[in-house]
Design an enzyme around this catalytic site. Structure first.
Site, PDB file in Angstrom:
ATOM      1  N   CYS A  75      43.882  19.675  38.682  1.00 46.58           N
ATOM      2  CA  CYS A  75      44.783  20.364  37.744  1.00 46.58           C
ATOM      3  C   CYS A  75      45.407  19.379  36.760  1.00 46.58           C
ATOM      4  O   CYS A  75      45.756  19.743  35.647  1.00 46.58           O
ATOM      5  CB  CYS A  75      45.858  21.124  38.503  1.00 46.58           C
ATOM      6  SG  CYS A  75      46.746  20.083  39.660  1.00 46.58           S
ATOM      7  N   GLU A 118      51.927  27.229  40.981  1.00 44.59           N
ATOM      8  CA  GLU A 118      51.468  26.005  40.316  1.00 44.59           C
ATOM      9  C   GLU A 118      50.074  26.282  39.787  1.00 44.59           C
ATOM     10  O   GLU A 118      49.147  26.535  40.561  1.00 44.59           O
ATOM     11  CB  GLU A 118      51.471  24.818  41.281  1.00 44.59           C
ATOM     12  CG  GLU A 118      52.875  24.322  41.622  1.00 44.59           C
ATOM     13  CD  GLU A 118      53.730  23.964  40.403  1.00 44.59           C
ATOM     14  OE1 GLU A 118      53.152  23.585  39.359  1.00 44.59           O
ATOM     15  OE2 GLU A 118      54.956  24.109  40.484  1.00 44.59           O
ATOM     16  N   GLU A 154      41.527  25.555  29.849  1.00 47.08           N
ATOM     17  CA  GLU A 154      41.174  24.704  30.989  1.00 47.08           C
ATOM     18  C   GLU A 154      39.697  24.876  31.331  1.00 47.08           C
ATOM     19  O   GLU A 154      39.224  25.991  31.531  1.00 47.08           O
ATOM     20  CB  GLU A 154      42.035  25.083  32.204  1.00 47.08           C
ATOM     21  CG  GLU A 154      41.805  24.154  33.377  1.00 47.08           C
ATOM     22  CD  GLU A 154      42.589  24.554  34.629  1.00 47.08           C
ATOM     23  OE1 GLU A 154      42.476  25.704  35.076  1.00 47.08           O
ATOM     24  OE2 GLU A 154      43.318  23.689  35.165  1.00 47.08           O
ATOM     25  N   LYS A 199      46.318  31.631  53.663  1.00 40.52           N
ATOM     26  CA  LYS A 199      44.949  31.999  53.268  1.00 40.52           C
ATOM     27  C   LYS A 199      44.349  30.870  52.446  1.00 40.52           C
ATOM     28  O   LYS A 199      44.785  30.616  51.320  1.00 40.52           O
ATOM     29  CB  LYS A 199      44.941  33.272  52.421  1.00 40.52           C
ATOM     30  CG  LYS A 199      43.512  33.776  52.213  1.00 40.52           C
ATOM     31  CD  LYS A 199      43.374  34.740  51.048  1.00 40.52           C
ATOM     32  CE  LYS A 199      42.950  34.070  49.777  1.00 40.52           C
ATOM     33  NZ  LYS A 199      41.685  33.324  49.837  1.00 40.52           N
TER      34      LYS A 199
HETATM   35  P1  NAD Z   1      41.969  30.719  41.946  1.00 38.52           P
HETATM   36  O1  NAD Z   1      43.163  31.160  41.203  1.00 38.52           O
HETATM   37  O2  NAD Z   1      40.674  31.377  41.659  1.00 38.52           O
HETATM   38  O3  NAD Z   1      42.220  30.926  43.531  1.00 38.52           O
HETATM   39  C1  NAD Z   1      43.299  30.329  44.218  1.00 38.52           C
HETATM   40  C2  NAD Z   1      43.564  31.113  45.500  1.00 38.52           C
HETATM   41  O4  NAD Z   1      44.019  32.416  45.155  1.00 38.52           O
HETATM   42  C3  NAD Z   1      42.352  31.305  46.384  1.00 38.52           C
HETATM   43  O5  NAD Z   1      42.736  31.210  47.744  1.00 38.52           O
HETATM   44  C4  NAD Z   1      41.927  32.719  46.040  1.00 38.52           C
HETATM   45  O6  NAD Z   1      41.208  33.352  47.079  1.00 38.52           O
HETATM   46  C5  NAD Z   1      43.263  33.387  45.844  1.00 38.52           C
HETATM   47  N1  NAD Z   1      43.236  34.602  45.005  1.00 38.52           N
HETATM   48  C6  NAD Z   1      42.327  34.941  44.061  1.00 38.52           C
HETATM   49  N2  NAD Z   1      42.650  36.132  43.505  1.00 38.52           N
HETATM   50  C7  NAD Z   1      43.793  36.535  44.103  1.00 38.52           C
HETATM   51  C8  NAD Z   1      44.629  37.680  43.951  1.00 38.52           C
HETATM   52  N3  NAD Z   1      44.356  38.637  43.054  1.00 38.52           N
HETATM   53  N4  NAD Z   1      45.729  37.772  44.731  1.00 38.52           N
HETATM   54  C9  NAD Z   1      46.037  36.804  45.617  1.00 38.52           C
HETATM   55  N5  NAD Z   1      45.280  35.697  45.809  1.00 38.52           N
HETATM   56  C10 NAD Z   1      44.172  35.561  45.055  1.00 38.52           C
HETATM   57  O7  NAD Z   1      41.879  29.141  41.758  1.00 38.52           O
HETATM   58  P2  NAD Z   1      40.765  28.129  42.309  1.00 38.52           P
HETATM   59  O8  NAD Z   1      39.504  28.342  41.550  1.00 38.52           O
HETATM   60  O9  NAD Z   1      40.719  28.172  43.800  1.00 38.52           O
HETATM   61  O10 NAD Z   1      41.410  26.714  41.910  1.00 38.52           O
HETATM   62  C11 NAD Z   1      41.308  26.146  40.638  1.00 38.52           C
HETATM   63  C12 NAD Z   1      42.575  26.386  39.828  1.00 38.52           C
HETATM   64  O11 NAD Z   1      43.699  25.903  40.543  1.00 38.52           O
HETATM   65  C13 NAD Z   1      42.582  25.652  38.500  1.00 38.52           C
HETATM   66  O12 NAD Z   1      43.074  26.508  37.496  1.00 38.52           O
HETATM   67  C14 NAD Z   1      43.568  24.504  38.732  1.00 38.52           C
HETATM   68  O13 NAD Z   1      44.192  24.008  37.578  1.00 38.52           O
HETATM   69  C15 NAD Z   1      44.532  25.132  39.670  1.00 38.52           C
HETATM   70  N6  NAD Z   1      45.261  24.107  40.422  1.00 38.52           N
HETATM   71  C16 NAD Z   1      46.570  23.877  40.083  1.00 38.52           C
HETATM   72  C17 NAD Z   1      47.293  22.890  40.747  1.00 38.52           C
HETATM   73  C18 NAD Z   1      48.735  22.634  40.421  1.00 38.52           C
HETATM   74  O14 NAD Z   1      49.433  22.079  41.259  1.00 38.52           O
HETATM   75  N7  NAD Z   1      49.223  23.025  39.266  1.00 38.52           N
HETATM   76  C19 NAD Z   1      46.675  22.134  41.747  1.00 38.52           C
HETATM   77  C20 NAD Z   1      45.335  22.396  42.052  1.00 38.52           C
HETATM   78  C21 NAD Z   1      44.643  23.386  41.387  1.00 38.52           C
END
Ligand code: NAD
Length: 487
Positions: free
Chosen positions: A287, A253, A388, A176
């Site tokens: 991130c 992550e 963050e 997804k």
């Molecule tokens: P997000 O957590 O809002 O969403 C990530 C994914 O999870 C999306 O596909 C979303 O649809 C899905 N999702 C949302 N709610 C969910 C739920 N309740 N159950 C299952 N899936 C769900 O994050 P984002 O806004 O897409 O990305 C930004 C974040 O990602 C930042 O916090 C960033 O630091 C982090 N990030 C971390 C890394 C790493 O490797 N540590 C790398 C890139 C981004």
């Protein structure tokens, strides 16, 4: 670009969602520019995808690893043949500049090749027994159905570094993508299909995290979840996955609040350049972005003057245009979050020394553009120093000594990446040992990682169970069986 309706891909077929509803995918630099419409899928759709993955698993797990690898390498070649098209789409969909998109697409191509080659090198160990006429071996087996849930900020690289090793190890996948960036994910899956991946082995379902994602994390037919995203959602996944009643394997992550320490013996100009790139490059939506510059007080004035000058030089605009350094933030919600943190910083008493505003007028009005922003006089307990922000906002904190700088760096709940700028070997080594972060950089920006080495965070930045990337990731996608052979 002509906008099209894209379907889910389940059990070897492109299918519409049972909801009959769709959502729009548009360009954050120009929201009138629509890239396509995607399926607003239901839990039922996700269930179908998981069932297809379960059904396909046995045959795929028994497919010789060399054959699995051949399909991944072929997918890499297909992606390579459409490189510039993918670069353009990534810029239009996520907003990053063409140069940054090129780096990411190249990485996705390399990842499919890397894990394609590695597929036939997945191996166990052979050990001597402490008993006579006995031999010990270990073998690695695939784990089963893997749920892959990814964020929008690296929509080509992150899915590739999860899907490619999962498939190489003989697992089947339900993927997804984030709803801001479903098209790049669709094209990765299409490359696998063209490369000959059997039906059910990869399934692609778009939609919200709380419907599709929920099924993917609570289904008893899922064996592992690999998730990259925010801390809040990661913690929810950790909690909910426990309700499937199964001992599910998870890899999370999550976010970061990455520090860069600048010592007086550093090459200040180099440090300024690297901190600026780490903080404002890719619009700070990384991130591993540098969000805290911790500077020893006697060089603070010089550092601040230079970082402000450098921040002002970033040209912000539509990433498709020549000469642009950073694009928009990805959406309205993210823009509001960044602007609200800027207000919080001001109300907490930090000094806003440059930036701080949404860019408006002319083409800026069509998208979500924000100025590179620097705060000084930030104290470590302020929210802008702890939480963050995920935008081009840098907090400069001063420290009176190296020890104090390390304490400040380690004082937040995150521990993803950290840098130090120094010419002292002694200090560099001490930093390396004392910093609580999974990615440690010496005289390099906190951003930028390589695929052949492990990646992951400490503390709340990661589930602290399994690392991603490199060969280490095979530990996540396989189970080890130990065999005692008597003869
Ligand atoms: P997000 O957590 O809002 O969403 C990530 C994914 O999870 C999306 O596909 C979303 O649809 C899905 N999702 C949302 N709610 C969910 C739920 N309740 N159950 C299952 N899936 C769900 O994050 P984002 O806004 O897409 O990305 C930004 C974040 O990602 C930042 O916090 C960033 O630091 C982090 N990030 C971390 C890394 C790493 O490797 N540590 C790398 C890139 C981004």
């Amino acid at each position: 670009m002509q906008s099209v309706v894209y379907k889910n891909y389940i059990n070897g077929e492109y299918v519409e969602s049972s909801s009959g509803e769709r959502f729009v995918d548009n360009n954050p630099a120009d929201t009138d520019d629509v890239l396509g419409y995607f399926q607003l899928s239901t839990r039922e759709d996700a269930k179908n995808a998981i069932s297809a993955a379960l059904e396909a698993w046995e045959k795929w797990s028994e497919t010789p690893p060399g054959e699995r690898g051949r399909i991944l390498i072929k997918a890499s070649e297909i992606l390579d043949s459409m490189r510039e098209e993918l670069v353009n789409i990534l810029t239009m969909e996520e907003g990053k500049t063409l140069n940054d998109s090129r780096v990411e697409i190249n990485r996705a191509i390399s990842l499919f090749r890397f894990y394609g080659v590695l597929a036939s090198r997945i191996h166990g160990e052979s050990l001597h027994s402490s008993e006579l006429r006995t031999h010990l071996i270990t073998i690695r087996e695939p784990i089963g159905v893997v749920s892959v849930i990814t964020p929008w900020n690296f929509p080509a690289a992150i899915p590739s570094w999860k899907i490619a090793p999962a498939l190489a190890c003989g697992n089947t996948v339900v993927f997804k993508p984030a709803s801001y960036t479903p098209l790049i994910g669709y094209l990765l899956v299409e490359a696998l299909i063209k490369a000959g991946i059997p039906k059910g082995v990869i399934n692609y379902v778009t939609g919200s995290g709380t419907t599709v994602g929920l099924e993917m994390i609570t289904s008893k037919n899922v064996d592992a979840i690999t998730f990259t995203g925010s801390l809040e959602v990661g913690e929810e996944i950790r909690r909910l996955s426990a309700t499937s009643g199964k001992n599910i394997r998870i890899q999370l992550e999550l976010g970061g609040k990455n520090p860069a320490i600048i010592l007086p013996d550093a090459d200040i100009d180099k440090a300024v350049e690297m901190v600026a790139r780490g903080a404002f490059g890719l619009t700070g939506q990384v991130c591993t972005a540098t969000s805290r510059a911790i500077v020893i007080d006697k060089i603070a004035d010089e550092f601040i003057r230079k970082i402000v000058e450098r921040a002002k030089k970033f040209r912000v605009g539509n990433g498709l245009k020549e000469g642009i350094d950073i694009g928009p933030v990805v959406g309205q919600r993210e823009l509001e979050k960044i602007l609200s943190y800027i207000s919080i910083g001001i109300s907490e008493g930090a000094k806003l020394v440059t930036g701080g505003k949404r860019l408006t007028g002319g083409e800026y009005d069509k998208g979500y553009f924000v100025e590179p922003t620097v705060f000084t006089e930030v104290s470590p307990d302020m929210r802008i120093a702890r939480e963050e922000i995920f935008g081009p906002v840098l907090s400069v904190i001063t420290a009176s000594s190296f020890d104090e700088a390390i304490d400040i760096a380690n004082s937040v709940e995150y521990g993803l990446a950290a840098s130090i700028f120094t010419n002292s070997l002694d200090k560099a080594f001490e930093f390396m040992k004392r910093i609580k972060a999974g990615v440690v950089k010496i005289n390099k920006p906190t951003t930028g990682i390589e695929i052949q080495v492990p990646f992951g965070g400490f503390k709340k930045s990661s589930s602290e169970t399994f690392r991603e990337l490199g060969e280490t990731v095979l530990d996540f996608y396989t189970k080890i069986k130990t065999i005692y052979i008597g003869y």
